[in-house]
Motif scaffolding. Structure first.
Motif, PDB file in Angstrom:
ATOM      1  N   SER A  19       0.829  -1.204   0.000  1.00  0.00           N
ATOM      2  CA  SER A  19       0.000   0.000   0.000  1.00  0.00           C
ATOM      3  C   SER A  19       0.861   1.249   0.000  1.00  0.00           C
ATOM      4  N   GLU A  23       1.674   4.240  -3.359  1.00  0.00           N
ATOM      5  CA  GLU A  23       1.049   5.551  -3.202  1.00  0.00           C
ATOM      6  C   GLU A  23       1.251   6.355  -4.481  1.00  0.00           C
ATOM      7  N   LYS A 102      -9.523  15.784   1.804  1.00  0.00           N
ATOM      8  CA  LYS A 102      -9.562  14.360   1.525  1.00  0.00           C
ATOM      9  C   LYS A 102     -10.338  14.125   0.243  1.00  0.00           C
ATOM     10  N   SER A 105      -9.026   7.941  -0.872  1.00  0.00           N
ATOM     11  CA  SER A 105      -8.089   7.540   0.180  1.00  0.00           C
ATOM     12  C   SER A 105      -6.929   8.500   0.335  1.00  0.00           C
ATOM     13  N   GLN A 107      -5.245  11.960   1.426  1.00  0.00           N
ATOM     14  CA  GLN A 107      -5.498  12.953   2.465  1.00  0.00           C
ATOM     15  C   GLN A 107      -4.330  13.921   2.564  1.00  0.00           C
ATOM     16  N   LYS A 622      -2.868   9.177   5.455  1.00  0.00           N
ATOM     17  CA  LYS A 622      -1.921   8.794   4.416  1.00  0.00           C
ATOM     18  C   LYS A 622      -0.860   9.870   4.305  1.00  0.00           C
TER      19      LYS A 622
END
Length: 653
Positions: A19, A23, A102, A105, A107, A622
C-alpha cells in the motif's frame, strides 16, 4: 499456531508495504495556512491513469466532521512527474480552525485557517539576516572578516587598505555585493515603512537578544546601511564588491580568510564602469548606474525612515543619496560583479529600473525637506518608460541575475505619486508583465508561469509582490489567485510538498540539509533562510560539481521539467540567499499587514454541496511521501538559536 501468527503478520506487513509503495496521489497545501476570507486552493497531483471523479472534502481535524464538499473540477493534465493535476478550491470555508482535505483515500496534511496564520513569519526570517552578518556575527557571538579590505581598480594605488568590514554575507559563501545588499536593505526599510506594526523589538542593534526601543527590522536595515556608507565613502568613490570567487576554495564557518594573498584582507572592487576581473575572466560592465541607483534609493529611503530617530545619521544618508544619484547620471550603464578564477558572475543587464527607483525616492526625500522635487519625479517617470516591464517576465530563461532586481520597485513608487495618464501608464506596465506570466500559468494546476532558472524562489517572491502592489494600486483582484498560488508554492503547495524556508512553519517539511556551512559543519539551524528553489532539469544536468550526498527523498517527484533537492550537494536548488530572504520578509510583512477585509477572493467559488454532520472515521493519515519533520520554532514563537539540525529528516510513510 505460532507459524500461523507469523504467516498472518507477514501477510499484513506485505500488504502495508504494498500500500505504501504504491502511493500514487498526493494533496499539496500551504503549510502556513490560509486566512478566512482569502483564496484557498490545494493541488491534487497523481500518477494514476484513472480520472478523478469523486468530490473532495474539507474535514475538521478536531471533530472529524466534513464541513465542505465540492467537485474536483477541471483536470489540468500532466505537470512534471504527475499525469493528472487538479485545483481543489475551498475558498468558501471561512471558519477558523484546523482542517485537512480528503478525496478518496488521499489525504492532505493538516492546516489552519485563521487571521493570524502569517503572524511573526517576517520576524522569524530576520533570524537568517542576523546570522549572515559580517564583522560582528551575533549568532556565533564572534567576529569575522574584520580586516576588510584592500582596494582594486580604484583611483588610489591597488592594495590600499580601506575599512569596509560589516554588512551581510551574500549567500552560503562569504562574498559581499552592493547590488544584493542595497536591494535587501531597501526591502527591509520598505517593509517597516509600509507595515510598522508587524515587527517586534527583541534584539539590540548588534543583533544580540534584548530590546532597544527600535524594531528589529530597522536594526537589520541599519546594519546594511552602515556597510553601504563604507562602500560609498566619498562623493566620487563607489565600491561594488568585497571578495571574489576565490572564497569558494573551501568550506568553513566564517572567520578570517587568508587565501587572497594579503593576510586576512579581502579585495574591494572599485566601481569603474568598465569590465573587471583579476584573472582570465572579465565581466561586461558598461557604467555604474545600476549600482549607483541602488545605493541612492536605499540611502534616500533610509533618510525618510530614520530622520526622526537619528537626524545626524539621516543627514549623512541624504548626502550619500545625492552623490550616488549624480554618479548614476554621469556614468549610465551596468556595473556587473567581478569574476575571480571561474567565469560566473552577476550579469545584470539593466539599470534604468534602478535609476527610476532612485529618482522616485529622491523625490520623496526632497519633498519631506521642502525642496523643489518635481524634476526627480519627472525623471523617475521617464526612466520608467524606457523599461516598462522587467525583461524576465514571460521569458523562459535568463543569465544569472541578468534582470536584477527581479521586480521594478520604481513603478510602484512612481504610481503612488503621479496621476491620470501617467499613473495609468505605470500601472499598465505592471499589469502587462503579470499578464505574460498568467498566460503561461493558467495552463497548469500550480499556476506556474515563472521560469525555473537559478533563484526561481526569488523570482517567485518578487512576482508575488508585484501582484500585491498592482492589487493595492488598482483594487483589481483578477490576479489574486495567481498571487496566492505563488505564495502557496513557497510554503508547500509544490510538487515536492515542502516549504522552501528553513524551519518555517514549525512541524512542517522544510529544508533540513541546505547548501550551507552553518548546517553542514556547525550543525546550526539557518532559521528563516529562503533557498534558491527548483531549476529546470536541463540546467541541473549540465551543472558542474553537483553530487548528492544522500539518497534523494524526493526522487519520485523529480522530472525532466524541474528538480529540487534538499541535499547539501545541490548548490543550485538548495542554497539560501540573503537578498531573496529580505524580499520574502517584505512579502510576509504584507501578508500579515493586510486586513481581513482586503483579502477578498478574486473568483467566487462554484456552488458547493453543504454537508451536515457527516462523521469521518479518523485513522492514520496517508502520507504525502514527505520527510519526517524536525520540531522547530514557528514564526510566532521564540526559539533557541543553539538547536542542531544535523540529522537528516527521514521519509514519512
Amino acid at each position: 499456531m505460532r507459524k500461523l501468527f507469523l504467516l498472518i503478520g507477514l501477510v499484513v506487513w506485505i500488504a502495508a508495504f504494498k500500500s505504501t509503495g504504491e502511493e500514487q496521489a498526493w494533496i499539496r497545501i500551504n503549510f502556513l495556512g490560509y486566512r478566512p476570507t482569502g483564496p484557498k486552493v490545494a493541488i491534487w497531483a497523481g500518477k494514476t491513469a484513472e480520472t478523478l471523479e469523486q468530490p473532495f472534502q474539507v474535514v475538521d481535524a478536531v471533530t472529524g466532521k466534513v464541513v465542505y464538499e465540492n467537485p474536483v473540477g477541471k483536470d489540468f493534465g500532466t505537470y512534471g512527474p504527475f499525469s493528472q493535476t487538479y485545483r481543489l478550491d475551498f475558498s468558501a470555508v471561512r471558519k477558523p480552525g484546523r482542517y485537512y482535505l480528503k478525496t478518496g483515500s488521499v489525504q492532505s496534511p493538516e492546516f489552519r485557517i485563521a487571521d493570524d496564520v502569517y503572524n511573526g513569519a517576517a520576524d522569524f526570517c530576520l533570524r537568517y539576516m542576523r546570522q549572515q552578518r559580517s564583522g560582528y556575527n551575533p549568532f556565533l557571538k564572534d567576529s569575522c572578516h574584520t580586516h576588510d579590505g584592500y582596494t582594486m581598480y580604484g583611483p588610489m594605488p591597488d592594495s590600499t587598505h580601506i575599512d569596509v568590514s560589516g554588512g551581510w554575507h551574500d549567500a552560503s559563501d562569504y562574498l559581499q555585493y552592493v547590488p544584493t545588499s542595497a536591494n535587501a536593505t531597501y526591502h527591509l526599510l520598505a517593509a517597516y515603512r509600509d507595515f510598522p506594526k508587524v515587527f517586534g523589538d527583541l534584539h539590540q542593534a548588534n543583533g544580540l537578544e534584548g530590546p532597544n526601543n527600535q524594531a528589529d527590522v530597522l536594526d537589520e536595515a541599519r546594519w546594511g546601511l552602515d556597510w553601504l556608507l563604507k562602500m560609498h565613502p566619498k562623493d566620487d568613490w563607489m565600491f561594488n564588491q568585497l571578495a571574489d570567487d576565490r572564497d569558494h576554495s573551501g568550506l568553513r564557518i566564517p572567520k578570517q580568510d587568508d587565501f587572497y594573498g594579503k593576510g586576512f584582507e579581502r579585495p574591494v572592487y572599485f566601481a569603474t564602469g568598465k569590465p573587471q576581473g583579476l584573472f582570465k575572466y572579465k565581466n561586461r560592465a558598461t557604467g555604474v548606474a545600476s549600482t549607483a541607483g541602488k545605493f541612492s534609493s536605499a540611502f534616500a529611503l533610509g533618510f525618510q525612515v530614520l530622520r526622526k530617530r537619528d537626524l545626524d545619521y539621516a543627514d549623512k544618508l541624504w548626502e550619500r543619496a545625492q552623490s550616488a544619484y549624480m554618479l548614476g547620471l554621469q556614468k549610465p550603464g551596468v556595473c556587473q560583479t567581478a569574476p575571480g578564477r571561474s567565469p560566473y558572475f552577476y550579469e545584470e543587464d539593466n539599470y534604468v529600473d534602478d535609476m527610476e527607483l532612485a529618482a522616485a525616492e529622491m523625490y520623496n526625500a526632497a519633498r519631506i525637506q521642502g525642496y523643489k522635487a518635481a524634476d526627480y519625479l519627472n525623471s523617475a517617470y521617464a526612466y520608467g518608460l524606457i523599461e516598462p516591464e522587467t525583461p524576465w517576465l514571460g521569458a523562459d530563461t535568463a543569465r544569472h541575475y541578468q534582470w536584477y532586481p527581479f521586480i521594478n520597485i520604481g513603478h510602484y513608487e512612481v504610481a503612488k505619486r503621479v496621476a491620470d495618464t501617467r499613473r495609468q501608464h505605470i500601472v499598465g506596465f505592471y499589469r502587462s508583465g503579470i499578464e505574460k506570466i498568467w498566460q503561461k500559468a493558467q495552463t497548469n494546476a500550480f499556476y506556474r508561469g515563472i521560469p525555473f532558472i537559478w533563484c526561481s524562489n526569488n523570482l517567485t517572491t518578487s512576482f508575488a509582490i508585484q501582484c500585491y502592489w498592482y492589487r493595492k494600486l488598482t483594487g483589481d483582484n483578477r490576479y489574486l489567485q495567481l498571487e496566492q498560488a505563488c505564495f502557496d508554492w513557497l510554503f508547500g503547495c509544490n510538487p515536492w510538498g515542502t516549504s522552501f524556508v528553513y524551519g518555517l512553519p514549525a512541524g512542517a517539511d522544510t529544508p533540513a540539509d541546505p547548501h550551507s556551512a552553518f548546517t553542514h559543519l556547525g550543525k546550526f539551524p539557518i532559521d528563516g533562510g529562503l533557498v534558491d528553489g527548483p531549476v529546470y532539469g536541463r540546467i541541473y544536468k549540465n551543472l558542474i560539481g553537483i553530487e548528492l550526498k544522500e539518497p534523494d527523498e524526493y526522487a519520485e517527484f523529480q522530472s525532466d521539467l524541474v528538480v529540487y533537492h534538499d541535499d547539501y550537494g545541490d548548490y543550485s536548488t538548495n542554497e539560501p540567499t540573503m537578498d531573496g530572504t529580505a524580499s520574502l520578509i517584505y512579502l510576509l510583512a504584507a501578508k500579515q499587514g493586510e486586513t481581513t477585509a482586503a483579502a477578498t477572493v478574486a473568483d467566487a467559488p462554484a456552488k458547493a454541496k453543504s454537508v451536515k454532520g457527516k462523521k469521518v472515521v479518523k485513522g492514520k493519515k496517508k502520507s504525502s511521501s514527505r520527510k519526517t519533520v524536525r520540531k522547530k520554532s514557528s514564526g510566532r514563537k521564540k526559539a533557541s538559536a543553539s538547536r542542531s539540525s544535523g540529522k537528516k529528516k527521514k521519509r514519512r510513510r
